[in-house]
Design a protein around this motif. Structure first.
Motif, PDB file in Angstrom:
ATOM      1  N   ALA A 222      -7.689   2.525  -5.397  1.00  0.00           N
ATOM      2  CA  ALA A 222      -7.793   3.580  -4.386  1.00  0.00           C
ATOM      3  C   ALA A 222      -8.826   3.206  -3.313  1.00  0.00           C
ATOM      4  N   PHE A 223      -8.517   3.593  -2.065  1.00  0.00           N
ATOM      5  CA  PHE A 223      -9.413   3.436  -0.918  1.00  0.00           C
ATOM      6  C   PHE A 223      -9.396   4.748  -0.129  1.00  0.00           C
ATOM      7  N   ASP A 224     -10.551   5.081   0.459  1.00  0.00           N
ATOM      8  CA  ASP A 224     -10.707   6.349   1.187  1.00  0.00           C
ATOM      9  C   ASP A 224     -11.077   6.065   2.643  1.00  0.00           C
TER      10      ASP A 224
ATOM     11  N   SER B 281       0.849  -1.191   0.000  1.00  0.00           N
ATOM     12  CA  SER B 281       0.000   0.000   0.000  1.00  0.00           C
ATOM     13  C   SER B 281       0.884   1.240   0.000  1.00  0.00           C
ATOM     14  N   ARG B 282       0.296   2.354  -0.369  1.00  0.00           N
ATOM     15  CA  ARG B 282       0.978   3.636  -0.357  1.00  0.00           C
ATOM     16  C   ARG B 282      -0.055   4.746  -0.186  1.00  0.00           C
ATOM     17  N   VAL B 283       0.435   5.927   0.161  1.00  0.00           N
ATOM     18  CA  VAL B 283      -0.418   7.092   0.369  1.00  0.00           C
ATOM     19  C   VAL B 283      -0.282   8.000  -0.854  1.00  0.00           C
TER      20      VAL B 283
ATOM     21  N   TRP C 260      -5.412   9.797   0.049  1.00  0.00           N
ATOM     22  CA  TRP C 260      -6.082   8.508   0.094  1.00  0.00           C
ATOM     23  C   TRP C 260      -5.047   7.393   0.037  1.00  0.00           C
ATOM     24  N   VAL C 261      -5.502   6.166   0.064  1.00  0.00           N
ATOM     25  CA  VAL C 261      -4.629   4.990   0.101  1.00  0.00           C
ATOM     26  C   VAL C 261      -4.822   4.195  -1.175  1.00  0.00           C
ATOM     27  N   GLU C 262      -3.714   3.672  -1.721  1.00  0.00           N
ATOM     28  CA  GLU C 262      -3.768   2.779  -2.871  1.00  0.00           C
ATOM     29  C   GLU C 262      -3.170   1.430  -2.496  1.00  0.00           C
ATOM     30  N   VAL C 263      -3.826   0.369  -2.928  1.00  0.00           N
ATOM     31  CA  VAL C 263      -3.396  -1.006  -2.661  1.00  0.00           C
ATOM     32  C   VAL C 263      -3.171  -1.703  -3.996  1.00  0.00           C
TER      33      VAL C 263
END
Length: 833
Positions: free
Chosen positions: A590-592, A548-550, A578-581
């Motif tokens: 992307a995830f929020d 994951s990363r920001v 946001w966060v990416e996996v």
């Protein structure tokens, strides 16, 4: 025994006019037909073209590199042919090469600066002259694909021109069939060294190079031998058609065997040295001048956008689709203080060569369709080094080619992050071509596992991050459910606050250090904004082994009228994180985790109404200064000084590339080295083995071996004195010593008693002198041809086999006046005078 004197011209008188006509038609005047030179040019074009193909991945498959490379090959061969035909000297050839480079280089290597697409201009000539020195560095420091602008095409064009010129001069001026293969291999190695980590048909190109080179060298060797006026022919017997046919079959069989061995060796060893995507080339050894650690992470300025620039017009963007996002940077490394970019993380920054064609070499799974669009960005109050862009950027085009931001542009294809070392200024405008993958639904993601991306381990992570991550993901049935449960935990349990007290929000400490994340997760009520929640979720996922990363960027209010509008004015309040996996075969999703803005803190339970104590609002602790990490805080990465001082980072990949390319050379050179070794051992055995008379005979055999290797047809039935006469006619410079050696050998072998050691040593000294006299009038290449010729070895082998087959029927008695046969070295029978 009669001997046929040496004649330089054995062509019958009836055929001489045809020979002169061929020589005249070829233009080189050496008697070879014109089609030989056309064949040489064609084969060299193919061999050098295999080397030019090595640049393919560096140019992203753009076919114009073939135009530059093959144009350089044809131009180099043309200059070589003109130099040989006009008999130009070295200085004149160099001047002609430079003129051809400047005249034709504009159209082939700098087409963007040409007048009328082909004519040289001052700009193109300046680029060509400076590119002789600087194009090689730019080829390695510019990101892939390097593009066709900026003079990068000079590398394939100039390297092809010089190697083709060298190959043409070697084959047509020195008339050697082997040395022209050296510049061919140089170009082949150059294509590998200046390529990328991925291999482009290395085994196939190497095999084709080996087969064609061996076949062509064999043909040219025979053609040059037949047409050479220096070929020695002594006592040549009448032609035997059967023997000639057998000799041709042996040559064909030997050539086929060498080709088979070369193909097998190349096919077996090349995958071991070039397999996989981790091979090292010069691009890996050159340290790019850009280091992302020199720039403050944009996430550190998150609250600055929220508080100080919330109403400032940062930039104007056109073409942003509904629910689209403008990315600023993807961050993959946490050091306990900041979430930033690491050079050894998701990707590396490389200077952009062709900004209009980016990310073409990135992995494409084909699972997720994309929506293609173009963002037109105009900078207003935004100031910084990070370029607002999109997800899966495929090209960037600045409105002004002379823009300072464009000249200092670096791009990271792994994170879709662009940085300009010149900084963005008000009025800068550019277009970003985007191929944004379509967002997959939760049910669609359940069938995919996480990708195996290698990211740097986060440092100084609070223990509460791991414990809560384990609890939240304990009962997740699928991989995506682990991510969703952590995301939902922050969205539902967390409270939102940007710390804008004037807007009625509760105080919220800025920053995303380890202490801030610990305070967020251990508080009775989580309170923060995108900065804290995205970092906390990413650290939890990294603890669970999930890549994951920001990501920090901008997008308008999803419920506002600007969402999906043709033109959007981005202000400071539109900043988000946001966060990416990374999912296997899908890419980054992307995830929020940030809770909605209407998620306000739950008020605490009412206390006893008796003697209520007034609540005092405690000021927030001051923001912590970013800590300076020691140089060795990243144990897996070499610091810049160590990289510069470690010579193997440069020489290692270069030597590996040279080793791969030299496989065909080793296959070709092994037979030559074996012949030289056998001759050296034979010479030593003749001088040291046996009694003195046998060692004297070995000296005479050494003279006969050299004459055989020089092309002399020595009759094994002739006596030494007869042979010395014909050798004297073939090699006039050694006539006296050859006759002396024959008489002394007969006296030592057939005379009474044994010669002394001094006499043997003196005899070999005369042999050495005779050998030098025989080759003294010949050129260097002719001497080397004799040194590596297998003729004498094959003749002695056949004589030994014949002698072995006759031994059972030979009478076991000594001839009168002779010493025992064991004292004479096996070889052609010699009769006394």
């Amino acid at each position: 025994m009669s001997a046929t004197p040496l004649r330089r011209d054995r062509t019958p008188a009836s055929r001489k006019p045809a020979t002169r006509s061929a020589a005249t038609m070829s233009g080189f005047g050496d008697g070879q037909p014109a089609w030989h030179y056309l064949l040489d040019a064609g084969v060299l074009t193919v061999l050098l073209g295999l080397g030019v193909l090595g640049f393919s991945l560096s140019f992203g498959g753009d076919p114009y590199y073939l135009v530059a490379g093959l144009g350089g090959v044809l131009l180099g061969l043309g200059v070589a042919a003109a130099s040989v035909h006009l008999r130009l000297g070295g200085l004149a050839t160099a001047a002609l090469t430079l003129a051809a480079y400047l005249v034709f280089g504009t159209a082939l290597a700098v087409p963007g600066a040409a007048l009328a697409a082909v004519l040289p201009s001052l700009e193109s000539l300046r680029t060509l002259l400076t590119g002789i020195v600087f194009a090689w560095k730019d080829m390695l420091t510019v990101g892939v694909p390097v593009g066709t602008a900026g003079g990068t095409l000079i590398v394939p064009f100039l390297s092809s021109l010089l190697t083709a010129l060298a190959a043409g001069l070697l084959i047509w001026r020195l008339k050697n069939p082997y040395w022209p293969l050296l510049p061919v291999l140089v170009l082949f190695i150059t294509g590998i060294a200046f390529s990328t980590n991925a291999a482009f048909l290395t085994v196939e190109r190497g095999t084709a190079l080996t087969v064609i080179a061996i076949a062509w060298a064999t043909f040219r060797r025979d053609a040059l031998r037949r047409n050479s006026t220096r070929t020695v022919s002594v006592n040549r017997p009448d032609a035997d058609p059967a023997a000639a046919r057998a000799a041709r079959l042996r040559r064909l069989g030997t050539a086929a065997g060498v080709i088979a061995v070369a193909i097998g060796t190349t096919a077996v060893t090349s995958p071991l040295l070039t397999g996989g995507d981790d091979r090292r080339v010069l691009r890996n050894a050159v340290v790019p001048p850009f280091d992302p650690k020199d720039y403050v992470t944009p996430l550190a300025s998150f609250r600055n956008f929220v508080k100080d620039k919330k109403d400032d017009n940062l930039f104007l963007v056109k073409g942003l689709p509904k629910d689209g996002r403008v990315r600023l940077a993807a961050l993959d490394s946490f050091n306990g203080t900041n979430y930033s970019m690491d050079p050894n993380g998701s990707g590396s920054f490389s200077k952009v060569g062709d900004a209009k064609s980016l990310n073409t070499l990135a992995d494409s799974s084909g699972v997720v369709p994309t929506r293609d669009y173009t963002l037109d960005v105009t900078i207003e109050d935004y100031q910084g080094y990070f370029l607002p862009g999109g997800r899966k950027t495929t090209g960037i085009s600045f409105t002004s080619d002379g823009s300072g931001a464009a000249s200092g542009l670096y791009f990271n294809s792994g994170t879709d992050t662009a940085v300009t070392t010149r900084g963005l200024a008000k009025g800068d405008s550019y277009s970003v071509q985007v191929a944004d993958p379509v967002m997959l639904e939760h049910g669609q993601l359940t069938q995919y596992d996480f990708a195996k991306d290698s990211l740097p381990d986060p440092e100084e992570v609070p223990p509460v991050v791991g414990s809560q991550a384990n609890d939240l993901a304990a009962d997740a049935p699928t991989a995506i459910d682990r991510v969703r449960q952590i995301e939902a935990h922050f969205q539902k349990k967390g409270a939102f606050s940007n710390g804008l007290i004037d807007d009625g929000q509760l105080p919220s400490v800025s920053g995303h250090s380890s202490n801030r994340i610990r305070a967020l997760l251990t508080a009775k009520q989580m309170l923060g904004d995108d900065e804290q929640y995205s970092v906390a979720m990413s650290l939890m996922l990294r603890h669970l082994g999930i890549p994951s990363r920001v990501v920090m960027g901008f997008y308008p209010d999803p419920k506002g009228p600007e969402n999906g509008a043709g033109q959007v004015q981005i202000t400071g309040k539109d900043v988000h994180a946001w966060v990416e996996v990374a999912f296997d075969r899908v890419g980054w999703v992307a995830f929020d985790p940030t809770p909605p803005k209407d998620n306000v803190p739950i008020p605490p339970d009412p206390e006893n109404k008796s003697k209520p104590k007034p609540q005092v609002l405690q000021p927030p602790p001051p923001p912590q200064e970013p800590a300076e990490l020691p140089p060795d805080s990243s144990p897996d990465a070499l610091d810049a000084d160590e990289k510069k001082n470690n010579p193997w980072l440069f020489w290692g990949p270069l030597l590996s590339a040279i080793g791969v390319a030299l496989i065909p050379v080793a296959v070709i050179a092994l037979p030559l080295l074996l012949i030289a070794l056998l001759k050296s051992r034979r010479r030593k055995a003749r001088f040291t083995t046996g009694n003195p008379s046998q060692r004297v005979g070995g000296g005479w055999s050494e003279v006969l071996s050299l004459a055989t290797d020089l092309g002399a047809g020595v009759d094994g039935r002739a006596t030494r004195r007869e042979t010395s006469v014909v050798l004297g006619e073939a090699f006039p410079a050694s006539k006296g010593t050859t006759t002396l050696l024959a008489h002394r050998a007969d006296a030592a072998i057939f005379g009474a008693g044994e010669p002394s050691e001094d006499q043997v040593r003196q005899y070999w000294e005369i042999v050495e002198g005779s050998l030098k006299e025989m080759t003294g009038t010949m050129g260097f290449w002719r001497r080397q041809q004799a040194r590596f010729s297998p003729r004498s070895l094959l003749a002695e082998g056949r004589a030994a086999l014949t002698l072995r087959s006759l031994r059972p029927v030979l009478p076991g008695r000594k001839r009168p006046g002779r010493k025992p046969a064991s004292t004479v070295e096996p070889g052609p029978p010699q009769e006394p005078q």
